[in-house]
Design an enzyme around this catalytic site. Sequence first.
Site, mmCIF file in Angstrom:
data_model
loop_
_atom_site.group_PDB
_atom_site.id
_atom_site.type_symbol
_atom_site.label_atom_id
_atom_site.label_comp_id
_atom_site.label_asym_id
_atom_site.label_seq_id
_atom_site.Cartn_x
_atom_site.Cartn_y
_atom_site.Cartn_z
ATOM 1 N N LYS A 21 0.845 -1.182 0.000
ATOM 2 C CA LYS A 21 0.000 0.000 0.000
ATOM 3 C C LYS A 21 0.876 1.226 0.000
ATOM 4 C CE LYS A 21 -4.202 1.826 1.004
ATOM 5 N NZ LYS A 21 -5.533 1.296 0.722
ATOM 6 N N ASP B 73 -12.778 1.980 5.877
ATOM 7 C CA ASP B 73 -12.798 1.694 4.441
ATOM 8 C C ASP B 73 -13.111 0.215 4.191
ATOM 9 O OD1 ASP B 73 -12.810 2.559 1.862
ATOM 10 O OD2 ASP B 73 -10.633 2.661 1.624
#
Length: 643
Positions: free
Chosen positions: A347, A443
């Site tokens: 990420k 999220d």
Amino acid sequence: MAAMLRALFYLTILFNIHFSLAQDENQFIYNGFQGANLHLDGIARVHPNGLLQLTNTSKNLKGHAFYKIPLSFNSSSSALIPFPSFSTNFAFAMVPEFPYLSGHGMAFTISHSMDFSQAVATRYLGLFNFTDIGLPTNHVFAIELDTIENPEFEDIDDNHVGIDVNSLKSVKSAPASYFSGAEGKNISLKLINGEPMQLWIDYNAPQKTLNVTLAPLRSQKPNRPLLSTAIDLSQFLLEKMYVGFASATGSVASNHYVLGWSFNKSGPAQNLEISKLPPVPSHKKRSQNPTKIIMVTIAVILVLIMVIGAVYFEIKRRKKYEEVREEWETEYGPHRFSYKDLYIAVKKVSHDSKQGMKEFVAEIASMGRLRHRNLVQLLGYCRRKGELHLVYDYMSNGSLDKFLFSNEKPNLSWLHRFRVIKGVASALLYLHEEWEQVVLHRDVKASNVLLDADLNGRLGDFGLARLYDHGTNPQTTHVVGTVGYLAPELTRTGKATTKTDVFAFGAFMLEVACGRRPIHLQGQTEELILVDFVLECWKRGAILDASDQNLEGNYLAEEMELVLKLGLLCSHSIPAMRPDMRQVMQYLDGITSLPEIQTDIGVFTSMFTSNEASEFIMSFPSSYGRLSAHSLSSNESILRKGR
Ligand SMILES: *[C@@H]1O[C@H](CO)[C@@H](O)[C@H](O)[C@H]1NC(C)=O
Ligand SMILES: *[C@@H]1O[C@H](CO)[C@@H](O)[C@H](O)[C@H]1NC(C)=O
Ligand SMILES: *[C@@H]1O[C@H](CO)[C@@H](O)[C@H](O)[C@H]1NC(C)=O
Ligand SMILES: *[C@@H]1O[C@H](CO)[C@@H](O)[C@H](O)[C@H]1NC(C)=O
Ligand SMILES: *[C@@H]1O[C@H](CO)[C@@H](O)[C@H](O)[C@H]1NC(C)=O
Ligand SMILES: *[C@@H]1O[C@H](CO)[C@@H](O)[C@H](O)[C@H]1NC(C)=O
């Protein structure tokens, strides 16, 4: 007296030979050109063995050889003598200086003049010059054997036979080849292969047709010509014409030879007697050295390219893996990875400020202590210029949305889907209630759920959003999440809670059960809101109609119904009406049964569509620099995904 007699005797023999070779101006045959009645110019010469050489490998030179006696073609004086048919064939060979390079070709020529002193060598083949090429006053007809592709004359390639009238822009041309009756197909020929070949040219005056046929020397004349065309030569040829050959060299050169030639205006040209033809000198020795030089040159160039390439890629590689390392980071040593090790990474979070980086990294280290079998383990981080990379456990099966929405992965059975839903629920419960502090995910969505080797669901990217809040002004609001999963109150207040996570989890459950995204485009403009769709099915009394059609009904109806209804309940617009994650777990485990749910439209809603959502993308706390935020589509996260 004896000497005189002997001289007379030789003279007679000489005369006889001459006579027998060319008794009649309308026909002749030369199997080798010893004593032939030829007019030569330029570098053309006849070797003692009878070989006619038009050119050698000297550059930019011409060579011509014409039958000395003009032949009558277009009798303008008397309409009673028609334009004659003619037939000719000759054996030739092109032996180039270098095996793959040759210039410029040769041409069988019928011309009103033998004077080509004004003509130019190279591509003009010693037939024309810059000013007269193409002019009808040339009265030149030629069959070219062209070994250089010349765009000026619209040449088709560098190995063709063409029919030319007053110009070198061919009326018709074809790549050198011949039709083999035995094999029933065309066979290509390389004109400059150094081997002797034959060319036949046959003109039928009454029919006004011209055939040109090529073949290797020892082959029979093919019964299909290479070129066949309708052409009225009487339009171009004058009464007295010379027949012969023209050739030229340029900056590349070739030995052009003619071995034998027969010509006939009274019938088909006789075949050459191949055994009588002079041999073609071999130039192999000469051509070997240049080949070797070319090969060595190519090898050297290749090695150079490889060395330069290796250096270039090494520099690029170093640049690619260049990292930012600072003194204070030694403390977090075990959490730091080298970029090279995790280039297949993870990420990526952009940051262009050094401020707050220390706190950020401390948070990451803290998040690294989270442990749950349904969480993707955060292993550590890596820093590069302008980038922060978070390193998670590698999940071999990739993200769940690939299984749900793309054809690249197999369909996931209900058994697996239900297990994934329960797993993600228990991970959320852990984050919300079971760890030392409350961690909001912010999220939750199918693309943030990764599947391990056994297809267990693991929630990824957890706690990341929480980091943005750290140490910032509480007045600042900023929305983190993905459109379609954002609770209505979150978009109003910007304040994330466990209930906003539950809302997103509701959208996620419906996504997994229905195999559809929370908001997706139907047709060009219409958006389908998944919550509304499920609700409609329910009100029709057919909630199972909302289930993913890819499952083909292979699921436990009670489980499907539970997930759909629970998904709706979690999507309730009033936060207080949503269950918490502990209750969600109890419903999923069947410990508690679902409460009655009101099905009024407007109660469950994703509140806004992706277009409206863009207003809610806010700036991120400045202390962490500007995290990469960009416009959203319905399935795009505010956090930019790395690789
Ligand atoms: C080519 O022929 C010309 C004339 O015969 C001669 O002067 C020249 O040396 C020859 N060139 C080669 C390379 O043999
Ligand atoms: C080209 O050849 C013609 C004869 O065919 C001659 O009259 C003319 O002067 C030549 N032109 C050049 C530029 O040499
Ligand atoms: C040209 O070739 C075609 C096909 O083989 C044949 O029919 C025709 O008679 C030939 N014409 C001449 C002038 O040889
Ligand atoms: C052979 O070549 C001739 C002339 O280029 C062409 O017309 C013909 O179609 C070819 N035949 C085959 C069988 O390829
Ligand atoms: C050849 O003769 C024909 C008939 O006499 C005439 O029409 C034609 O113009 C002549 N061709 C040339 C190039 O003079
Ligand atoms: C020309 O054709 C005639 C008639 O077919 C034949 O008798 C003669 O041998 C041929 N001459 C040559 C040199 O081809």
